[in-house]
Structures are given as structure tokens and as C-alpha cells.
Design a protein around this motif. Structure first.
Motif, PDB file in Angstrom:
ATOM      1  N   UNK A  13       0.808  -1.225   0.000  1.00  0.00           N
ATOM      2  CA  UNK A  13       0.000   0.000   0.000  1.00  0.00           C
ATOM      3  C   UNK A  13       0.841   1.274   0.000  1.00  0.00           C
ATOM      4  N   UNK A  14       2.145   1.157   0.177  1.00  0.00           N
ATOM      5  CA  UNK A  14       2.974   2.346   0.367  1.00  0.00           C
ATOM      6  C   UNK A  14       3.001   3.278  -0.844  1.00  0.00           C
ATOM      7  N   UNK A  15       2.916   2.758  -2.064  1.00  0.00           N
ATOM      8  CA  UNK A  15       2.844   3.647  -3.232  1.00  0.00           C
ATOM      9  C   UNK A  15       1.603   4.529  -3.136  1.00  0.00           C
ATOM     10  N   UNK A  16       0.485   3.933  -2.755  1.00  0.00           N
ATOM     11  CA  UNK A  16      -0.743   4.698  -2.601  1.00  0.00           C
ATOM     12  C   UNK A  16      -0.654   5.714  -1.480  1.00  0.00           C
ATOM     13  N   UNK A  20      -1.122   9.811  -1.847  1.00  0.00           N
ATOM     14  CA  UNK A  20      -2.031  10.635  -1.054  1.00  0.00           C
ATOM     15  C   UNK A  20      -1.254  11.749  -0.367  1.00  0.00           C
ATOM     16  N   UNK A  21      -0.120  11.408   0.220  1.00  0.00           N
ATOM     17  CA  UNK A  21       0.714  12.412   0.892  1.00  0.00           C
ATOM     18  C   UNK A  21       1.074  13.546  -0.062  1.00  0.00           C
ATOM     19  N   UNK A  52     -12.431   1.544  -4.752  1.00  0.00           N
ATOM     20  CA  UNK A  52     -12.229   1.049  -6.120  1.00  0.00           C
ATOM     21  C   UNK A  52     -10.782   0.639  -6.365  1.00  0.00           C
ATOM     22  N   UNK A  53     -10.157   0.028  -5.343  1.00  0.00           N
ATOM     23  CA  UNK A  53      -8.796  -0.465  -5.465  1.00  0.00           C
ATOM     24  C   UNK A  53      -7.712   0.588  -5.373  1.00  0.00           C
ATOM     25  N   UNK A  54      -8.077   1.817  -5.026  1.00  0.00           N
ATOM     26  CA  UNK A  54      -7.114   2.919  -4.947  1.00  0.00           C
ATOM     27  C   UNK A  54      -7.049   3.426  -3.503  1.00  0.00           C
ATOM     28  N   UNK A  55      -5.826   3.587  -2.980  1.00  0.00           N
ATOM     29  CA  UNK A  55      -5.645   4.150  -1.640  1.00  0.00           C
ATOM     30  C   UNK A  55      -6.010   5.627  -1.710  1.00  0.00           C
ATOM     31  N   UNK A  56      -6.930   6.034  -0.817  1.00  0.00           N
ATOM     32  CA  UNK A  56      -7.400   7.420  -0.815  1.00  0.00           C
ATOM     33  C   UNK A  56      -7.209   8.099   0.529  1.00  0.00           C
TER      34      UNK A  56
END
Length: 165
Positions: A13-16, A20-21, A52-56
Motif C-alpha cells: 500500500x505504500x505507493x498509494x 495521497x501524501x 475502487x482499489x485505490x488508496x485514498x
């Protein structure tokens, strides 16, 4: 509209999280190494919001020594055995997630983690006027002269805040 998923973070999850950051805190960028270390040191205190599969959104928290939060983008090596409080390192949500309950879910989960670990105090550094947001969760500013140089790195509006559990 699809509802969001809230869960503990995983290394993938770190790329997401970094994406966000980049949107939410462009002036306060921390490295992948910092986030990776925090996830390794306290996986129960690192949450993500996904849609939808995206870290928000994400929340990073861990035990620390009260009144001594780590400087921005600093590796800490380990959680101190002398930790006497629980630190909210960062909570970030993309604008489209605000007002949908994601922040409340993350703060409640983090508070539960802190209580289960028998901490009596939680602390954080609020930036960019976020003290208004944190007051809703029972945090209040605490002036500590020794922290003032560290707070300046976060801008003129930065405030150290605490909440009793």
C-alpha cells in the motif's frame, strides 16, 4: 457511489500512501523509508482507506515518549520501551473522501489500539490549521517550550496537541 474499505495497511500500500501524501501534504513530504519503518514498527496503528482499489487516505500512529514526537521524516529505529503515550504521526485523506466517515473510522480504530495498549495519553502535531479538526476528537493544544523549535519545521500554525484516554 462505491463505499470505501478501511483496513490495516500492508507493504504493497505504500505507493498509494505516498500518492495521497503528495496531494494532501505537498510541503511536508516524508520518504518511503519513513512510512515503511512505521508500518514495520506498529502495523496495528497504520490504516488505509481504499476505494475502487485505490488508496485514498491513511493514518499512521505508534507509541512514543510523551512530549517528544519525532522530527519530520526521521527514522526512529524502534519503538522505545519507555513509550508513555500514543502518537498520531499523520492522517491524510484525499479531498473526495472528506465528510464520508473515513477519518472518524480511522481515529476510532487508532484510539482503540492506544487504549488496548493501556496508554493514557495521545499526542500529535497539527499543521495548517488542522487543530480545528483534532479538537472534534478531544485533542487540545499543549504549549511546551522545548517543542517550539521542532514545531517551526511544520509552519507557523503548527501546534502540539494531546488527548487523555
Amino acid at each position: 457511489m462505491t463505499s470505501f474499505t478501511f483496513r490495516n495497511a500492508q507493504p504493497e500500500d505504500l505507493d498509494g500512501v505516498l500518492s495521497v501524501q503528495a496531494v494532501v501534504f505537498p510541503a511536508f513530504q516524508e520518504s518511503r523509508a519513513t512510512f515503511s519503518e512505521r508500518l514495520r514498527l506498529c502495523p496495528d496503528g497504520f490504516f488505509v482507506v481504499e476505494e475502487d482499489g485505490v488508496i485514498k487516505g491513511y493514518l499512521v500512529s505508534y507509541p512514543f515518549q510523551r512530549l517528544n514526537p519525532p522530527p519530520l521524516d526521521t527514522l526512529i529505529g524502534s519503538v522505545s520501551p519507555d513509550s508513555d503515550a500514543y502518537y498520531v504521526h499523520d492522517l491524510s485523506l484525499l479531498p473526495e473522501m472528506r465528510g464520508r466517515g473515513a477519518a472518524v473510522a480511522m481515529v476510532e480504530a487508532m484510539t482503540s489500539v492506544a487504549r488496548k495498549a493501556n496508554f493514557a495519553t495521545m499526542g500529535l502535531i497539527a499543521v495548517g490549521g488542522a487543530d480545528i479538526f483534532w479538537r472534534r476528537f478531544g485533542f487540545a493544544p499543549v504549549f511546551v517550550e522545548a517543542l517550539e523549535p521542532r514545531l517551526r519545521a511544520y509552519g507557523a500554525e503548527a501546534a502540539y496537541m494531546e488527548r487523555s484516554l
